[in-house]
Design a protein around this motif. Sequence first.
Motif, PDB file in Angstrom:
ATOM      1  N   ASN A   1       0.136  -9.363  -1.604  1.00  0.00           N
ATOM      2  CA  ASN A   1       0.163  -8.101  -2.367  1.00  0.00           C
ATOM      3  C   ASN A   1      -0.750  -7.070  -1.740  1.00  0.00           C
ATOM      4  N   GLU A   2      -1.908  -7.517  -1.307  1.00  0.00           N
ATOM      5  CA  GLU A   2      -2.856  -6.574  -0.709  1.00  0.00           C
ATOM      6  C   GLU A   2      -2.261  -5.936   0.552  1.00  0.00           C
ATOM      7  N   CYS A   3      -1.623  -6.769   1.374  1.00  0.00           N
ATOM      8  CA  CYS A   3      -0.979  -6.224   2.579  1.00  0.00           C
ATOM      9  C   CYS A   3       0.150  -5.280   2.198  1.00  0.00           C
ATOM     10  N   ALA A   4       0.985  -5.718   1.234  1.00  0.00           N
ATOM     11  CA  ALA A   4       2.154  -4.923   0.870  1.00  0.00           C
ATOM     12  C   ALA A   4       1.738  -3.568   0.296  1.00  0.00           C
ATOM     13  N   VAL A   5       0.737  -3.566  -0.587  1.00  0.00           N
ATOM     14  CA  VAL A   5       0.355  -2.318  -1.246  1.00  0.00           C
ATOM     15  C   VAL A   5      -0.288  -1.346  -0.250  1.00  0.00           C
ATOM     16  N   SER A   6      -0.874  -1.897   0.818  1.00  0.00           N
ATOM     17  CA  SER A   6      -1.510  -1.047   1.834  1.00  0.00           C
ATOM     18  C   SER A   6      -0.492  -0.349   2.729  1.00  0.00           C
ATOM     19  N   GLY A   7       0.771  -0.805   2.644  1.00  0.00           N
ATOM     20  CA  GLY A   7       1.787  -0.250   3.523  1.00  0.00           C
ATOM     21  C   GLY A   7       1.886  -0.948   4.866  1.00  0.00           C
ATOM     22  N   ALA A   8       1.215  -2.065   5.020  1.00  0.00           N
ATOM     23  CA  ALA A   8       1.283  -2.825   6.277  1.00  0.00           C
ATOM     24  C   ALA A   8       2.684  -3.417   6.468  1.00  0.00           C
ATOM     25  N   ASN A   9       3.003  -3.700   7.715  1.00  0.00           N
ATOM     26  CA  ASN A   9       4.213  -4.434   8.045  1.00  0.00           C
ATOM     27  C   ASN A   9       3.880  -5.921   7.931  1.00  0.00           C
ATOM     28  N   LEU A  10       4.285  -6.539   6.824  1.00  0.00           N
ATOM     29  CA  LEU A  10       3.888  -7.926   6.532  1.00  0.00           C
ATOM     30  C   LEU A  10       5.034  -8.886   6.829  1.00  0.00           C
TER      31      LEU A  10
ATOM     32  N   ARG B   1      -2.291   3.095  -0.102  1.00  0.00           N
ATOM     33  CA  ARG B   1      -1.723   3.541   1.166  1.00  0.00           C
ATOM     34  C   ARG B   1      -2.596   4.585   1.836  1.00  0.00           C
ATOM     35  N   LEU B   2      -3.188   5.471   1.029  1.00  0.00           N
ATOM     36  CA  LEU B   2      -3.982   6.562   1.622  1.00  0.00           C
ATOM     37  C   LEU B   2      -5.441   6.191   1.836  1.00  0.00           C
ATOM     38  N   GLU B   3      -5.981   5.302   1.009  1.00  0.00           N
ATOM     39  CA  GLU B   3      -7.423   5.037   1.079  1.00  0.00           C
ATOM     40  C   GLU B   3      -7.783   3.563   1.271  1.00  0.00           C
ATOM     41  N   GLY B   4      -6.767   2.684   1.308  1.00  0.00           N
ATOM     42  CA  GLY B   4      -7.073   1.267   1.474  1.00  0.00           C
ATOM     43  C   GLY B   4      -7.746   0.652   0.262  1.00  0.00           C
ATOM     44  N   ALA B   5      -7.659   1.337  -0.870  1.00  0.00           N
ATOM     45  CA  ALA B   5      -8.296   0.819  -2.092  1.00  0.00           C
ATOM     46  C   ALA B   5      -7.218   0.279  -3.023  1.00  0.00           C
ATOM     47  N   PHE B   6      -7.280  -1.018  -3.296  1.00  0.00           N
ATOM     48  CA  PHE B   6      -6.322  -1.663  -4.189  1.00  0.00           C
ATOM     49  C   PHE B   6      -6.970  -1.686  -5.579  1.00  0.00           C
ATOM     50  N   VAL B   7      -6.659  -0.675  -6.365  1.00  0.00           N
ATOM     51  CA  VAL B   7      -7.324  -0.515  -7.660  1.00  0.00           C
ATOM     52  C   VAL B   7      -6.538  -1.200  -8.764  1.00  0.00           C
ATOM     53  N   CYS B   8      -7.196  -1.427  -9.880  1.00  0.00           N
ATOM     54  CA  CYS B   8      -6.529  -2.042 -11.027  1.00  0.00           C
ATOM     55  C   CYS B   8      -5.651  -0.989 -11.724  1.00  0.00           C
ATOM     56  N   PRO B   9      -4.714  -1.412 -12.570  1.00  0.00           N
ATOM     57  CA  PRO B   9      -3.835  -0.439 -13.223  1.00  0.00           C
ATOM     58  C   PRO B   9      -4.608   0.594 -14.043  1.00  0.00           C
ATOM     59  N   GLU B  10      -5.695   0.174 -14.675  1.00  0.00           N
ATOM     60  CA  GLU B  10      -6.488   1.115 -15.475  1.00  0.00           C
ATOM     61  C   GLU B  10      -7.102   2.179 -14.562  1.00  0.00           C
ATOM     62  N   GLY B  11      -7.606   1.746 -13.409  1.00  0.00           N
ATOM     63  CA  GLY B  11      -8.154   2.698 -12.444  1.00  0.00           C
ATOM     64  C   GLY B  11      -7.077   3.625 -11.906  1.00  0.00           C
TER      65      GLY B  11
ATOM     66  N   GLY C   1      -7.911  -4.682  -8.001  1.00  0.00           N
ATOM     67  CA  GLY C   1      -6.461  -4.859  -8.071  1.00  0.00           C
ATOM     68  C   GLY C   1      -6.033  -6.306  -7.929  1.00  0.00           C
ATOM     69  N   ILE C   2      -6.849  -7.099  -7.236  1.00  0.00           N
ATOM     70  CA  ILE C   2      -6.474  -8.508  -7.020  1.00  0.00           C
ATOM     71  C   ILE C   2      -6.408  -9.311  -8.320  1.00  0.00           C
ATOM     72  N   LYS C   3      -6.955  -8.770  -9.409  1.00  0.00           N
ATOM     73  CA  LYS C   3      -6.842  -9.483 -10.681  1.00  0.00           C
ATOM     74  C   LYS C   3      -5.478  -9.271 -11.341  1.00  0.00           C
ATOM     75  N   TYR C   4      -4.663  -8.363 -10.766  1.00  0.00           N
ATOM     76  CA  TYR C   4      -3.378  -7.997 -11.380  1.00  0.00           C
ATOM     77  C   TYR C   4      -2.248  -8.155 -10.371  1.00  0.00           C
ATOM     78  N   PRO C   5      -1.950  -9.386  -9.925  1.00  0.00           N
ATOM     79  CA  PRO C   5      -0.935  -9.559  -8.882  1.00  0.00           C
ATOM     80  C   PRO C   5       0.437  -9.028  -9.287  1.00  0.00           C
ATOM     81  N   ASP C   6       0.728  -8.994 -10.579  1.00  0.00           N
ATOM     82  CA  ASP C   6       2.080  -8.620 -10.997  1.00  0.00           C
ATOM     83  C   ASP C   6       2.367  -7.131 -10.882  1.00  0.00           C
ATOM     84  N   THR C   7       1.354  -6.323 -10.585  1.00  0.00           N
ATOM     85  CA  THR C   7       1.611  -4.885 -10.484  1.00  0.00           C
ATOM     86  C   THR C   7       2.158  -4.501  -9.116  1.00  0.00           C
ATOM     87  N   VAL C   8       2.163  -5.444  -8.176  1.00  0.00           N
ATOM     88  CA  VAL C   8       2.690  -5.166  -6.842  1.00  0.00           C
ATOM     89  C   VAL C   8       3.778  -6.172  -6.540  1.00  0.00           C
ATOM     90  N   SER C   9       4.903  -5.706  -6.032  1.00  0.00           N
ATOM     91  CA  SER C   9       5.911  -6.667  -5.589  1.00  0.00           C
ATOM     92  C   SER C   9       5.980  -6.643  -4.072  1.00  0.00           C
TER      93      SER C   9
END
Lengths: 405, 405
Positions: free
Chosen positions: A168-177, B343-353, B383-391
């Motif tokens: 998920n971390e790779c995917a959300v960053s826009g990386a080619n995973l 994608r823009l900042e490399g920050a995987f934030v939680c849904p609340e953030g 964001g890593i506490k919420y895996p279901d928010t990213v597919s």
Amino acid sequence: MTYSYLSHLHCPKCHTKYDASQIQQLCVCGSPLLVDYDLERLAQEVKREDVAARRPDLWRYHELLPVQSEANVVSLGEGMTPLIPVPTLGADMGIENLYMKDEGIIPTGSFKARGAAVGVSRAKELGVEEFAMPTNGNAGAAWALYAARAGIRSTIVMPVDAPKITRNECAVSGANLVLVDGLISDAGKIVARAVQEFGLFDGSTLKEPYRIEGKKTMGIEIAEQFGWDVPDVILYPTGGGVGLIGIHKALKELQTIGWIPADCKLPRLVAVQSEGCAPIVKAWEEKRKDSEFFENSETIAFGINVPKALGDFLVLEALYETEGCAIAISDEELLREQATTARLEGAFVCPEGAAVFAAARTLRASGWIAEGERVVVLNTGAGIKYPDTVSAEVPVLQPEDSLTR
Amino acid sequence: MTYSYLSHLHCPKCHTKYDASQIQQLCVCGSPLLVDYDLERLAQEVKREDVAARRPDLWRYHELLPVQSEANVVSLGEGMTPLIPVPTLGADMGIENLYMKDEGIIPTGSFKARGAAVGVSRAKELGVEEFAMPTNGNAGAAWALYAARAGIRSTIVMPVDAPKITRNECAVSGANLVLVDGLISDAGKIVARAVQEFGLFDGSTLKEPYRIEGKKTMGIEIAEQFGWDVPDVILYPTGGGVGLIGIHKALKELQTIGWIPADCKLPRLVAVQSEGCAPIVKAWEEKRKDSEFFENSETIAFGINVPKALGDFLVLEALYETEGCAIAISDEELLREQATTARLEGAFVCPEGAAVFAAARTLRASGWIAEGERVVVLNTGAGIKYPDTVSAEVPVLQPEDSLTR
């Protein structure tokens, strides 16, 4: 004001020197390259007191890092992770002075953020626009996210069994995973072919010289957190071994510049592996200088499932030089220790960190760790990245139900 | 040396004073209690420069915290989370000076660690041996883990839909974990009955006075990180609203002791909620002093699914006093913003953030946030506490396969 005292790169095997102002990968002899600094000038111009008032992240040590210009720093606030006394757990295993360096308290939830922050920053500084790398999950996640912040494109190849959240971390960053139905060594071969074919920068562990500089800040922080002193023993979960190599390098650099006494006894470094993947342990037991590929490796501590590390000879050198050792832990032991650590200290550590606590327990029981010694355990990541290591069978109530005792 | 300048507790509704040396819960009038300090003496005896050299955790502000003796501090190294400029995302939404206070970089991966560290420490100091509390997941996980470190028994009741990983955190800590097929308000009723029946300490949000003191350190840190200055706007994802109440309390205390100018304009505080659960937004729009129960609430930002907060009147007071506002964000908007932030900042934030970033975008577009203003967004968790928010739909290769371009 010199931001970095970087001077050049050198090969620890054949001693060839390389220009650090160019993109470099491996030495022509196939060895990883190490980074050198002008430590003599640094010692004259920078005092350890100078860093005290700086922000609590790893860039407080920027003179000892390779990035030339602060403008190229790609940071998410990584570093200066807590060094926490764990006295109840320590008492439970007979280690009075037990500390945990908690690398879960860092962007991306694992110590890989250190290597990524410094590696990506330096790649950006050198003009890298795209890279590829194999990973057991956490390193790829960290590099993908830092690359996103740097505006660098990344291709990440990881085993299908790597921790799901790192996908998920790779995917959300826009990386080619891309996933591979195999081990990190298989991912490495796929990356090597792609690097060759498409002329990409190779971000593989130790195939670029700068991530080790990020990892070494763990060693600098430990020294600063002990008031510019060192503990007796540092235990580290060893896959690729970059952190251990880095800590060793850092402590020697600190001796050279006089931030810790030049004649102090360095901590005995301990490489902790899993019984299911223990190439360094085998090599250390046989007193060899390098390791052999560990066949059919398997362990729940996925981050240390590395059957053959490119820097194995540097890890072993660090163990021999510091009179350390290497030890393997079973998955059962580490899962038991993970539960104990949470129950006694409220620390939910990753499986790799749990293996290290189990190793401390074993080494204390055998007497290798002596009474009263100061012992630091590296927990390399947050337990929350590994939900499958804990099972929770929980009763479900309806709103009108009541709790029972 | 006075470790804490705690003096007493008071009720913000009926103004009754309470002895802080005894265990207290709600005021007899039903209102939460707030903590008072001897700020006059503190101002004379402690200077803001004194904290500069202290460890980078929230205990650096111990004089402004309720724990009387350092020996009772239960800490896992929480606090002094990074305040990170996010200029690319800022440019994307027209906010030149946009910062993220990243509360994912903290033990247990959420800002709830602050409330737990201070709340559990103070509970230990007052002799609490066991507590029960309802939670939307993260608070329960944090309290369970800190309680384990403190040697206090805990019962945690959370909705079945709360983030799965928080179950694991509770389970591994040895807490007594129970799920409820309902909302946090249902969990609260079950806890209230158990507290009554078994004479337990009630750890529910704002039913004990000390977690707010932990949360307020976010406000102190922001001021210190801006060089004892304040930004123009602080946006905060609001469920129970304790962090917002705490930040407001902190900034007023800092004004009183002169660590920030007594006459400075406080930041406009923004309560960000989900369109699926927006009781504070509704109350604010109607210029009311308190909120009504929000029926059938539902949102992917689970931490702010709180249909009626006990401290709603304090949240609304903070908004009115600082000329702030309240705003609701849809789940679609926040998911889009989560992806953009990564994608823009490399920050995987939680849904609340992510909801808060979306709110900043909306408020800038409407002109409520003016050009050039300094804006701080609270990302309350990793964001890593919420895996279901990213597919992540990912191709799987065999070891002999090659990457394509």
